[in-house]
Design an enzyme around this catalytic site. Structure first.
Site, PDB file in Angstrom:
ATOM      1  N   GLY A  17       1.145  -1.132  -0.186  1.00  9.21           N
ATOM      2  CA  GLY A  17       0.024   0.175  -0.061  1.00  9.21           C
ATOM      3  C   GLY A  17       1.195   1.685   0.131  1.00  9.21           C
ATOM      4  O   GLY A  17       2.191   1.445  -0.795  1.00  9.21           O
ATOM      5  N   TYR A 156     -12.281   4.825  14.189  1.00 10.26           N
ATOM      6  CA  TYR A 156     -11.462   5.899  13.356  1.00 10.26           C
ATOM      7  C   TYR A 156     -11.032   7.722  12.347  1.00 10.26           C
ATOM      8  O   TYR A 156     -10.168   7.843  12.504  1.00 10.26           O
ATOM      9  CB  TYR A 156     -11.459   5.139  11.606  1.00 10.26           C
ATOM     10  CG  TYR A 156     -10.902   5.366  11.055  1.00 10.26           C
ATOM     11  CD1 TYR A 156      -8.841   4.779  10.694  1.00 10.26           C
ATOM     12  CD2 TYR A 156     -10.686   5.897   9.671  1.00 10.26           C
ATOM     13  CE1 TYR A 156      -8.341   4.745   9.719  1.00 10.26           C
ATOM     14  CE2 TYR A 156      -9.591   5.906   8.708  1.00 10.26           C
ATOM     15  CZ  TYR A 156      -8.459   5.608   8.576  1.00 10.26           C
ATOM     16  OH  TYR A 156      -7.219   5.553   7.761  1.00 10.26           O
ATOM     17  N   LYS A 160      -7.188   9.139  13.824  1.00 14.83           N
ATOM     18  CA  LYS A 160      -7.364  10.342  13.019  1.00 14.83           C
ATOM     19  C   LYS A 160      -7.222  11.689  13.008  1.00 14.83           C
ATOM     20  O   LYS A 160      -6.320  12.270  12.798  1.00 14.83           O
ATOM     21  CB  LYS A 160      -7.974   9.500  11.547  1.00 14.83           C
ATOM     22  CG  LYS A 160      -7.091   8.446  10.462  1.00 14.83           C
ATOM     23  CD  LYS A 160      -6.312   8.309  10.340  1.00 14.83           C
ATOM     24  CE  LYS A 160      -5.625   6.635   9.959  1.00 14.83           C
ATOM     25  NZ  LYS A 160      -3.821   6.644   9.886  1.00 14.83           N
ATOM     26  N   THR A 193      -5.339   1.173  -1.625  1.00 11.55           N
ATOM     27  CA  THR A 193      -4.342   0.495  -1.688  1.00 11.55           C
ATOM     28  C   THR A 193      -5.540  -1.078  -0.942  1.00 11.55           C
ATOM     29  O   THR A 193      -6.359  -0.539  -0.540  1.00 11.55           O
ATOM     30  CB  THR A 193      -4.167   0.670  -0.579  1.00 11.55           C
ATOM     31  OG1 THR A 193      -4.311   1.123   0.603  1.00 11.55           O
ATOM     32  CG2 THR A 193      -3.591   2.186  -1.036  1.00 11.55           C
ATOM     33  N   PRO A 194      -5.077  -2.475  -0.464  1.00 14.54           N
ATOM     34  CA  PRO A 194      -6.373  -3.471   0.484  1.00 14.54           C
ATOM     35  C   PRO A 194      -6.998  -2.537   1.606  1.00 14.54           C
ATOM     36  O   PRO A 194      -7.646  -3.256   2.208  1.00 14.54           O
ATOM     37  CB  PRO A 194      -4.960  -4.045   0.479  1.00 14.54           C
ATOM     38  CG  PRO A 194      -3.484  -3.996  -0.052  1.00 14.54           C
ATOM     39  CD  PRO A 194      -3.714  -2.603  -0.208  1.00 14.54           C
TER      40      PRO A 194
END
Ligand SMILES: NC(=O)c1ccc[n+]([C@@H]2O[C@H](COP(=O)([O-])OP(=O)(O)OC[C@H]3O[C@@H](n4cnc5c(N)ncnc54)[C@H](O)[C@@H]3O)[C@@H](O)[C@H]2O)c1
Length: 257
Positions: A17, A156, A160, A193-194
């Site tokens: 990623g 999250y 963040k 990305t994953p």
């Protein structure tokens, strides 16, 4: 001469990623890089790919960013390999899906441990190295989710946002103390990305799932890792020498709405 020639970059979460992309881009512009990850095989692969193109430029280290002991080992190894550490990219992170009614205390704590506590532990331990290798730059990978909220991203969002403010506090401390150590945050939107696979799956998977994400972005596409990598490259280089305590939104315009 590359844009980051002579820089010594320590990048967490570099097995895949964004972290892998940052490592490739920094090495291509002349930096030495140490790629760390809890996924050691992936980190080893990233370092080997870089080393094949730029012999002697890359090494890897097993590193769980929630472990103080792992940080001590990884920083020591990296400093020895690169002859110091002048760029710290706090990139390792996990997503999280849950709202105020469904999130568990265990899930909440896991997200804070990997996304937030790690940056406190690691940056504190990295400070002596960064002080030795001034001018230095700390780059914290936050998210647009630190700026705008979603009902199902409770842990999250909180994590963040914490990374965003922690960045400013670190930057102000360094400036006040007279260290030439800058600290900035980067806030990507959905980037290929994953980590976004579960979000794509939630939206029906494949193109359907991706379309549900891109519809929210004014520029009408997902981010590519390089889009974020150019911000990291700038912040790692001396081109950004007057930039600290700032946030870089790599978001296709989503936070303007
Ligand atoms: N891709 C996006 O859409 C996006 C958007 C905003 C922010 N971000 C942030 O970018 C960063 C990188 O994410 P990505 O998109 O490359 O995701 P990713 O899942 O592809 O990569 C994350 C990496 O972190 C590693 N990691 C996870 N837990 C770890 C731990 N405890 N110790 C060490 N390494 C660990 C994983 O093994 C993986 O290699 C994360 O902080 C993420 O929150 C990503």
């Amino acid at each position: 001469m590359g844009r980051v020639a002579g820089k010594k970059a320590f990048i967490t979460g570099g097995a895949q990623g964004l972290g892998a992309c940052f490592a490739h881009m920094l090495a291509a512009e002349g930096a030495k890089v140490v790629v760390t990850d809890v996924n050691s095989k992936g980190a080893e692969r990233t370092a080997a790919e870089i080393d094949a193109k730029h012999p002697g430029a890359a090494a890897f280290c097993h590193h769980d960013v929630t472990s103080r002991e792992d940080w001590e080992n990884a920083l020591g190894m990296a400093s020895e390999f690169m002859g110091g550490i002048s760029v710290l990219v706090n990139n390792a992170g996990v997503g999280g899906w849950g709202n105020i009614e469904t999130e568990t205390l265990e899930g909440w704590r896991r997200t804070q441990a990997i996304d937030v506590d790690s940056i406190f532990i690691g940056t504190q331990l990295a400070m002596p190295y960064l002080k030795e290798s001034q001018p230095a730059s700390i780059i914290n990978i936050s998210s647009v989710a630190g700026i705008i909220a979603h009902g199902d991203m409770l842990a999250y969002n909180a994590a963040k946002a914490a990374v965003w403010m922690m960045t400013k506090s670190i930057a102000l401390h360094c400036a006040k103390t007279g260290y030439d150590i800058r600290c900035n945050s980067v806030h990507p939107v959905f980037t290929r990305t994953p980590i976004i696979d579960p979000l794509v799956a939630l939206g029906g998977g494949g193109k359907l799932g991706e379309d549900r994400l891109t519809k929210q972005i004014p520029l009408q596409r997902l981010g590519e890792p390089e889009d974020v990598g150019y911000a990291v490259l700038y912040l790692a280089s001396d081109e950004s020498r007057f930039v600290t305590a700032s946030e870089f939104k790599i978001d296709g315009g989503i936070t303007a709405q």
